[in-house]
Design an enzyme around this catalytic site. Structure first.
Site, PDB file in Angstrom:
ATOM      1  N   SER A 240       0.829  -1.218   0.000  1.00  0.00           N
ATOM      2  CA  SER A 240       0.000   0.000   0.000  1.00  0.00           C
ATOM      3  C   SER A 240       0.859   1.262   0.000  1.00  0.00           C
ATOM      4  CB  SER A 240      -0.975  -0.004   1.180  1.00  0.00           C
ATOM      5  OG  SER A 240      -0.317  -0.253   2.397  1.00  0.00           O
ATOM      6  N   HIS A 270      -2.157  -8.828   1.880  1.00  0.00           N
ATOM      7  CA  HIS A 270      -1.811  -7.579   2.594  1.00  0.00           C
ATOM      8  C   HIS A 270      -2.950  -7.265   3.573  1.00  0.00           C
ATOM      9  CE1 HIS A 270       0.095  -3.845   3.410  1.00  0.00           C
ATOM     10  NE2 HIS A 270      -0.251  -3.147   2.350  1.00  0.00           N
ATOM     11  N   HIS A 317       5.515 -12.947   7.204  1.00  0.00           N
ATOM     12  CA  HIS A 317       5.756 -11.544   6.818  1.00  0.00           C
ATOM     13  C   HIS A 317       6.944 -11.479   5.865  1.00  0.00           C
ATOM     14  CE1 HIS A 317       6.229  -7.189   7.128  1.00  0.00           C
ATOM     15  NE2 HIS A 317       4.957  -7.204   7.493  1.00  0.00           N
ATOM     16  N   ARG A 326       3.081  -5.164  16.725  1.00  0.00           N
ATOM     17  CA  ARG A 326       1.693  -4.677  16.603  1.00  0.00           C
ATOM     18  C   ARG A 326       0.735  -5.776  17.068  1.00  0.00           C
ATOM     19  NH1 ARG A 326       1.754  -3.174  10.353  1.00  0.00           N
ATOM     20  NH2 ARG A 326       2.502  -5.338  10.383  1.00  0.00           N
ATOM     21  N   ASP A 372      -2.340  -8.644  11.540  1.00  0.00           N
ATOM     22  CA  ASP A 372      -3.707  -9.024  11.169  1.00  0.00           C
ATOM     23  C   ASP A 372      -4.228 -10.218  11.959  1.00  0.00           C
ATOM     24  OD1 ASP A 372      -3.939  -7.029   9.164  1.00  0.00           O
ATOM     25  OD2 ASP A 372      -2.599  -8.211   7.921  1.00  0.00           O
TER      26      ASP A 372
HETATM   27  N1  HAX Z   1       0.878 -19.917   5.576  1.00  0.00           N
HETATM   28  C1  HAX Z   1       1.308 -20.795   4.639  1.00  0.00           C
HETATM   29  N2  HAX Z   1       2.335 -20.580   3.821  1.00  0.00           N
HETATM   30  C2  HAX Z   1       3.010 -19.437   3.980  1.00  0.00           C
HETATM   31  C3  HAX Z   1       2.651 -18.490   4.956  1.00  0.00           C
HETATM   32  C4  HAX Z   1       1.525 -18.765   5.770  1.00  0.00           C
HETATM   33  N3  HAX Z   1       1.073 -17.911   6.681  1.00  0.00           N
HETATM   34  N4  HAX Z   1       3.503 -17.448   4.883  1.00  0.00           N
HETATM   35  C5  HAX Z   1       4.353 -17.725   3.886  1.00  0.00           C
HETATM   36  N5  HAX Z   1       4.048 -18.924   3.326  1.00  0.00           N
HETATM   37  C6  HAX Z   1       4.651 -19.550   2.162  1.00  0.00           C
HETATM   38  C7  HAX Z   1       4.520 -18.594   0.974  1.00  0.00           C
HETATM   39  O1  HAX Z   1       3.234 -18.692   0.382  1.00  0.00           O
HETATM   40  C8  HAX Z   1       5.627 -19.073   0.080  1.00  0.00           C
HETATM   41  O2  HAX Z   1       5.200 -20.243  -0.576  1.00  0.00           O
HETATM   42  P1  HAX Z   1       5.612 -20.539  -2.115  1.00  0.00           P
HETATM   43  O3  HAX Z   1       7.108 -20.713  -2.070  1.00  0.00           O
HETATM   44  O4  HAX Z   1       4.853 -21.757  -2.439  1.00  0.00           O
HETATM   45  O5  HAX Z   1       5.198 -19.341  -2.910  1.00  0.00           O
HETATM   46  C9  HAX Z   1       6.710 -19.471   1.090  1.00  0.00           C
HETATM   47  O6  HAX Z   1       6.045 -19.679   2.346  1.00  0.00           O
HETATM   48  C10 HAX Z   1       7.765 -18.405   1.277  1.00  0.00           C
HETATM   49  O7  HAX Z   1       7.134 -17.192   1.579  1.00  0.00           O
HETATM   50  P2  HAX Z   1       7.870 -16.085   2.483  1.00  0.00           P
HETATM   51  O8  HAX Z   1       9.097 -15.659   1.782  1.00  0.00           O
HETATM   52  O9  HAX Z   1       7.997 -16.556   3.878  1.00  0.00           O
HETATM   53  O10 HAX Z   1       6.778 -14.932   2.510  1.00  0.00           O
HETATM   54  P3  HAX Z   1       6.526 -13.805   1.422  1.00  0.00           P
HETATM   55  O11 HAX Z   1       7.426 -12.677   1.725  1.00  0.00           O
HETATM   56  O12 HAX Z   1       6.532 -14.365   0.040  1.00  0.00           O
HETATM   57  O13 HAX Z   1       5.024 -13.403   1.745  1.00  0.00           O
HETATM   58  C11 HAX Z   1       3.224 -12.944   3.210  1.00  0.00           C
HETATM   59  C12 HAX Z   1       4.707 -12.726   2.931  1.00  0.00           C
HETATM   60  C13 HAX Z   1       2.810 -12.061   4.350  1.00  0.00           C
HETATM   61  C14 HAX Z   1       2.417 -12.560   1.960  1.00  0.00           C
HETATM   62  C15 HAX Z   1       2.994 -14.450   3.563  1.00  0.00           C
HETATM   63  O14 HAX Z   1       3.660 -14.754   4.763  1.00  0.00           O
HETATM   64  C16 HAX Z   1       1.517 -14.806   3.684  1.00  0.00           C
HETATM   65  O15 HAX Z   1       0.895 -15.116   2.670  1.00  0.00           O
HETATM   66  N6  HAX Z   1       0.936 -14.769   4.927  1.00  0.00           N
HETATM   67  C17 HAX Z   1      -0.472 -14.991   5.119  1.00  0.00           C
HETATM   68  C18 HAX Z   1      -1.271 -13.765   4.703  1.00  0.00           C
HETATM   69  C19 HAX Z   1      -1.042 -12.620   5.664  1.00  0.00           C
HETATM   70  O16 HAX Z   1      -1.101 -12.774   6.869  1.00  0.00           O
HETATM   71  N7  HAX Z   1      -0.816 -11.421   5.118  1.00  0.00           N
HETATM   72  C20 HAX Z   1      -0.660 -10.203   5.923  1.00  0.00           C
HETATM   73  C21 HAX Z   1       0.794  -9.787   6.086  1.00  0.00           C
HETATM   74  C22 HAX Z   1       0.943  -8.534   6.891  1.00  0.00           C
HETATM   75  C23 HAX Z   1       0.396  -7.384   6.132  1.00  0.00           C
HETATM   76  O17 HAX Z   1       0.865  -6.964   5.103  1.00  0.00           O
HETATM   77  N8  HAX Z   1      -0.668  -6.871   6.618  1.00  0.00           N
HETATM   78  O18 HAX Z   1      -1.315  -5.944   5.919  1.00  0.00           O
END
Ligand code: HAX
Length: 435
Positions: A240, A270, A317, A326, A372
């Protein structure tokens, strides 16, 4: 002139000199890019400058150098309330200094003077189908408000580059004033029988938002203040904030920039993770007949989620490698105000179980909860149960961070963004050559 504008005007010369001296170091190398980073969302590449906050992977966010507990302790508070004025945090993000009570109240007055929702915004919102997602409504209303932009008007009149920050600040104050009105209007129109509640001039910006949503509990008003503080700024690389920065770099005004930023916040990876997370918790409880499931049951449910190819919302994250402070701040609030709530107990048990499972699963680089994972349970407790609205709450808060960044982007004359793309063939050739 408002105290905030005076303060910022007094900072300009020194800050601009600093930028000039950095530009003189223009040919120094500060980072290098790996193939994984180019293919993985520009992950971690140091190419953005943001002074409002900094995110340390282990320690979490610091607002202008201050941790969350330090910020909460230092900012002025309304008499009889435990959490600071969120607009005091905005002042801190903008100026780098803790405001005095006089400064916060002056800013509150500036914002209050702009706190009317034009009829055309109400008409736009009412024209949308009621089953539109609240974030689609929110984003549309912000874009429609662009009609008000002082920046666009002054740009068309030929203002100088040195003046850009002034109408950017003016637009930001106007937008910040109207966001709770827009959000509360959406909330009441969509979920509360289309019955609306007028602003209360006695309330501060944060308390008024709760009031207009229809929640008068003073504890909830403090929760709202805390929520607005916690979700505001997370440096500049998140989807964002970066979107806001990118759009603004084309000299699109605050309304276009924040509206675009909200589109990014609305993604499930996000800001939308807050609704996804509460839904996951409630589904988990439903699955076990509405009771608080045992840790073994949570473990099985979490594995089922992962094995079905889904993420566990609220965990992981891109930057953080520890429990998000947070999350910790919201947990502390829950321990104080709702320690026996069954949904909170489930959130707590999930916290004890899921990090171990994610470690065993072996994919997520960070197995710990983010912001979140905890916000929804607090909202439900005080009666705000409509979880598809939660990202709008996040959006009102995130606008504090984004606008404070945009004011400085324009003050310091940061360039239009233009990273370079290459074809996959070129990437392969470059990678092979690099070895
Ligand atoms: N559950 C399952 N798998 C997860 C995971 C979770 N909570 N978090 C990461 N992974 C997976 C990813 O999907 C990725 O898989 P692939 O290799 O198959 O693509 C792998 O682990 C490596 O990811 P990463 O490097 O640890 O994480 P990223 O930087 O790519 O993504 C995210 C960060 C926050 C998007 C990710 O941890 C996620 O999808 N979390 C769940 C959704 C979430 O809580 N989002 C909010 C984040 C905070 C925020 O921005 N708030 O607004």
């Amino acid at each position: 002139m408002s105290l905030l504008k005076q303060k910022l005007a007094g900072m300009m010369a020194k800050e601009r000199d600093d930028v000039k001296s950095l530009k003189a170091l223009g040919d120094k190398v500060i980072d290098q890019v790996h193939v994984a980073q180019a293919m993985g969302g520009i992950r971690g590449v140091k190419v953005l400058i943001c002074d409002t906050s900094y995110l340390d992977p282990m320690e979490g966010i610091r607002f202008r150098g201050m941790t969350i507990p330090e910020t909460r302790a230092a900012l002025p508070k309304k008499a009889g309330h435990e959490e600071p004025y969120p607009l005091g945090l905005w002042w801190l993000l903008l100026t780098g200094e803790i405001p005095t009570m006089e400064e916060v109240l002056d800013l509150e007055a500036q914002v209050k003077a702009k706190s009317q929702l034009p009829q055309y915004i109400i008409d736009v919102l009412r024209a949308l189908p009621r089953d539109s997602h609240p974030m689609a409504m929110f984003t549309t209303a912000i874009a429609a408000l662009e009609r008000e932009s002082a920046f666009r008007k002054r740009y068309n009149e030929g203002m100088t580059k040195a003046e850009y920050w002034e109408p950017t600040l003016e637009d930001s104050i106007n937008l910040i004033a109207k966001l709770p009105l827009i959000a509360a209007y959406i909330y009441r129109m969509k979920y509360k029988g289309d019955e609306h509640i007028a602003a209360n001039p006695e309330e501060d910006w944060g308390g008024n938002f709760a009031h207009m949503m229809g929640v008068e509990n003073p504890e909830y008003k403090d929760l709202m203040r805390l929520y607005l503080l916690l979700h505001s700024d997370h440096e500049s690389g998140n989807v964002s904030a970066h979107t806001g920065h990118l759009v603004s770099s084309a000299l699109s005004d605050v309304f276009y920039s924040v509206s675009a930023a909200m589109g990014g916040l609305a993604g499930p990876l996000h800001g939308l993770a807050n609704q996804e997370c509460l839904k996951w918790i409630l589904d988990l409880m439903d699955h076990f007949g509405g009771r608080t499931p045992t840790k073994e049951e949570i473990e099985k449910y979490a594995w089922d989620t992962l094995n079905s190819g889904k993420v566990i919302p609220g965990y992981g994250h891109a930057v953080l490698r520890q429990t998000d402070p947070r999350y910790a701040a919201q947990r502390e609030f829950a321990l104080k105000h709702l320690p026996d709530d069954p949904i909170f107990k489930t959130v707590s048990n999930v916290y004890e179980v899921v990090p171990g499972i994610l470690k065993e699963h072996g994919k997520a680089k960070n197995p710990w909860p983010n912001v979140d994972a905890h916000s929804g349970v607090l909202q439900v407790y005080y009666g705000v149960k409509e979880y598809d609205f939660y990202t709008v709450l996040f959006g009102v808060s995130r606008a504090l961070g984004i606008t404070s960044q945009l004011v400085w982007d324009r003050a310091l004359g940061y360039a239009i963004e233009r990273p370079k793309s290459i074809t996959r063939k070129m990437l392969r050739e470059l990678a092979e050559k690099a070895d």
